[in-house]
Design an enzyme around this catalytic site. Sequence first.
Site, PDB file in Angstrom:
ATOM      1  N   HIS B 127       0.815  -1.223   0.000  1.00  0.00           N
ATOM      2  CA  HIS B 127       0.000   0.000   0.000  1.00  0.00           C
ATOM      3  C   HIS B 127       0.853   1.279   0.000  1.00  0.00           C
ATOM      4  O   HIS B 127       0.332   2.362  -0.274  1.00  0.00           O
ATOM      5  CB  HIS B 127      -0.924   0.040   1.218  1.00  0.00           C
ATOM      6  CG  HIS B 127      -1.995  -0.999   1.205  1.00  0.00           C
ATOM      7  ND1 HIS B 127      -2.843  -1.180   0.138  1.00  0.00           N
ATOM      8  CD2 HIS B 127      -2.356  -1.930   2.137  1.00  0.00           C
ATOM      9  CE1 HIS B 127      -3.688  -2.179   0.422  1.00  0.00           C
ATOM     10  NE2 HIS B 127      -3.405  -2.648   1.615  1.00  0.00           N
ATOM     11  N   ASP B 164      -2.685 -10.667  -2.346  1.00  0.00           N
ATOM     12  CA  ASP B 164      -3.271 -10.123  -1.120  1.00  0.00           C
ATOM     13  C   ASP B 164      -4.720  -9.718  -1.430  1.00  0.00           C
ATOM     14  O   ASP B 164      -5.015  -9.308  -2.548  1.00  0.00           O
ATOM     15  CB  ASP B 164      -2.459  -8.902  -0.680  1.00  0.00           C
ATOM     16  CG  ASP B 164      -2.877  -8.348   0.675  1.00  0.00           C
ATOM     17  OD1 ASP B 164      -2.154  -8.625   1.651  1.00  0.00           O
ATOM     18  OD2 ASP B 164      -3.900  -7.645   0.743  1.00  0.00           O
ATOM     19  N   HIS B 166      -6.302  -7.210  -0.665  1.00  0.00           N
ATOM     20  CA  HIS B 166      -6.450  -5.773  -0.936  1.00  0.00           C
ATOM     21  C   HIS B 166      -5.609  -5.390  -2.147  1.00  0.00           C
ATOM     22  O   HIS B 166      -4.538  -5.956  -2.371  1.00  0.00           O
ATOM     23  CB  HIS B 166      -5.988  -4.965   0.278  1.00  0.00           C
ATOM     24  CG  HIS B 166      -6.692  -5.326   1.546  1.00  0.00           C
ATOM     25  ND1 HIS B 166      -6.113  -6.123   2.503  1.00  0.00           N
ATOM     26  CD2 HIS B 166      -7.930  -5.026   1.988  1.00  0.00           C
ATOM     27  CE1 HIS B 166      -6.975  -6.285   3.499  1.00  0.00           C
ATOM     28  NE2 HIS B 166      -8.093  -5.638   3.211  1.00  0.00           N
ATOM     29  N   ASP B 253      -4.780 -12.870   3.452  1.00  0.00           N
ATOM     30  CA  ASP B 253      -5.962 -12.356   4.137  1.00  0.00           C
ATOM     31  C   ASP B 253      -7.268 -12.600   3.389  1.00  0.00           C
ATOM     32  O   ASP B 253      -8.331 -12.230   3.860  1.00  0.00           O
ATOM     33  CB  ASP B 253      -5.808 -10.856   4.432  1.00  0.00           C
ATOM     34  CG  ASP B 253      -5.114 -10.089   3.319  1.00  0.00           C
ATOM     35  OD1 ASP B 253      -4.844 -10.709   2.267  1.00  0.00           O
ATOM     36  OD2 ASP B 253      -4.856  -8.891   3.485  1.00  0.00           O
TER      37      ASP B 253
END
Lengths: 224, 316
Positions: B127, B164, B166, B253
């Site tokens: 991120h 991931d 996200h 995740d």
Amino acid sequence: MFINKSMTKNVITIGPDAGIEEARNLMEKNGIRHLPVVLENFKLVGIVTDRDIRSAEPSCVLPEAEIKAELERISRLKVKDIMTPDPVSISPANTLGDALVLMKKIKVGAFPVVDQEGKLKGIISIRDLMRAFINVLGLEEPGALLGIIVENRVGQMKKIVDAISEEGVSFGSILVAKHSDEDKRLVFPYLLTSNVARVKRKLKDSGFDLLDPMEWTLDQLPKR
Amino acid sequence: MRTTGLLYDERFLLHKTGPDHPECPDRLVVIYRGLDEGGFLQKLIRIPATPAKMKWIEKVHSPRHVFRVEEASLLDMGELGSPDNQLSPETFDTAVLAVGGILNTVDYVMEGRVENAFCAVRPPGHHAEPNKALGFCYFNNVAIAARYLQAEWKIDRIGIIDFDVHHGNGTQLIFESDPGVFYYSIHEHPSFAYPGTGTEFEKGSGPGFGTTINSTMLPGEGDEEFKRKIKKDLLPAIEHFRPEVVLVSAGFDGHVDDDMSGIRLSTQCFSWIGQKIVDIAERHSNRRLISILEGGYCLKILPELVRNHVGILLGE
């Protein structure tokens, strides 16, 4: 919130006596679809759109000779012959909400913005409104949306805000939408965090129902 | 069997995020214990972590950002920009050490001392943007590795696969106009999940148009949709790109037991994607593959997922 903060101010305009060809070139060169038509003192007298121009052009399925004759005739036409005279306009002091509601009603792609003397001040298009509402929704800021279903009564929002604030999370925006059940409301906080799992647990512990994301709805189609 | 490296250092635990924060030191404790109990440690070649030179971090991040992270750590400011990004006085050193360890891993792989490697690092990276810490990330580990491969090892085509749950907004931003770096991410649809970027319409820009690919999954979806999208969006595109090195942003995740998202992947599905990635490296990059830990917050399932992942890298 006001139109003058979101409109394009350096508007590309054209005069009523200009030729259609000139109007078409201006639109193509600048990648725009609406040209306000103004007099020398910037008084708005009409608007011409790419659709007006296309409607004036000969159909491409006509025989070539006819197309040629038509083009010859069209080349003598002026902007004032094809424009929409006295178009619906909006004032710089109107709000984005006014423009949205009006656009839904009138079904145009842009409004010229004119002052009290009828002089052109800017133009606001559906794209400007989209951009404004992308900002309002916080869509381009990193965050995550939650959907909460609440009873339609005073004080619910405070509880939600308190619960989320206690987690130290900031808000990008909050939307409230209608629910098909009139006694309920849908609340969509856009949270500037990646750590939504904790916030979700907290809201559940505070007695709120979280809505399955697949059931989220911001829009209600008009009833027929 | 392949020779596989492991980057892990106890100092990665020193970055503390405070109580109840999902990105906690225990993530690495359970991962390392899981590898130990599975008898993997003897099979893996240990790669040392040493602090990265600033010049490599600054290939991706502005000096100002680096300074801000250092300042916020040393002054013990608690957080950087958002409560997501919790800091302790050791955060900066830990983040620099993680990057340095990853660059050592790049050297190990490029020198042929190992064929592939897993980097069990904290803090995560995908991120982090050039000027911003976001979503638990301070320095973009995988992006710095890619820039290092370009500058130090003269690699022209680098493939980054990010599973991931996200979207890796930072990684995409850094490489969106770079045709030499292929970035693929599969994640929960941005209208429902952090960080709100990574729609399927985002495909890179300028000369990099087409080397960024995003696949999105809706809340509640699981293995079937995941595999369908990987087969449709990733496999043909990376086959065409032919990466010389494969980098992985390995986030665990999206597992059904992990409450960070609405995506419901099975344990088996993580093994499936691991094998697909190993196959890509086998075919195109002479087995060169570096997998870097991103998210994964369910401490119960995380060790098993990582153990399986490392087992696949080893080719057991």
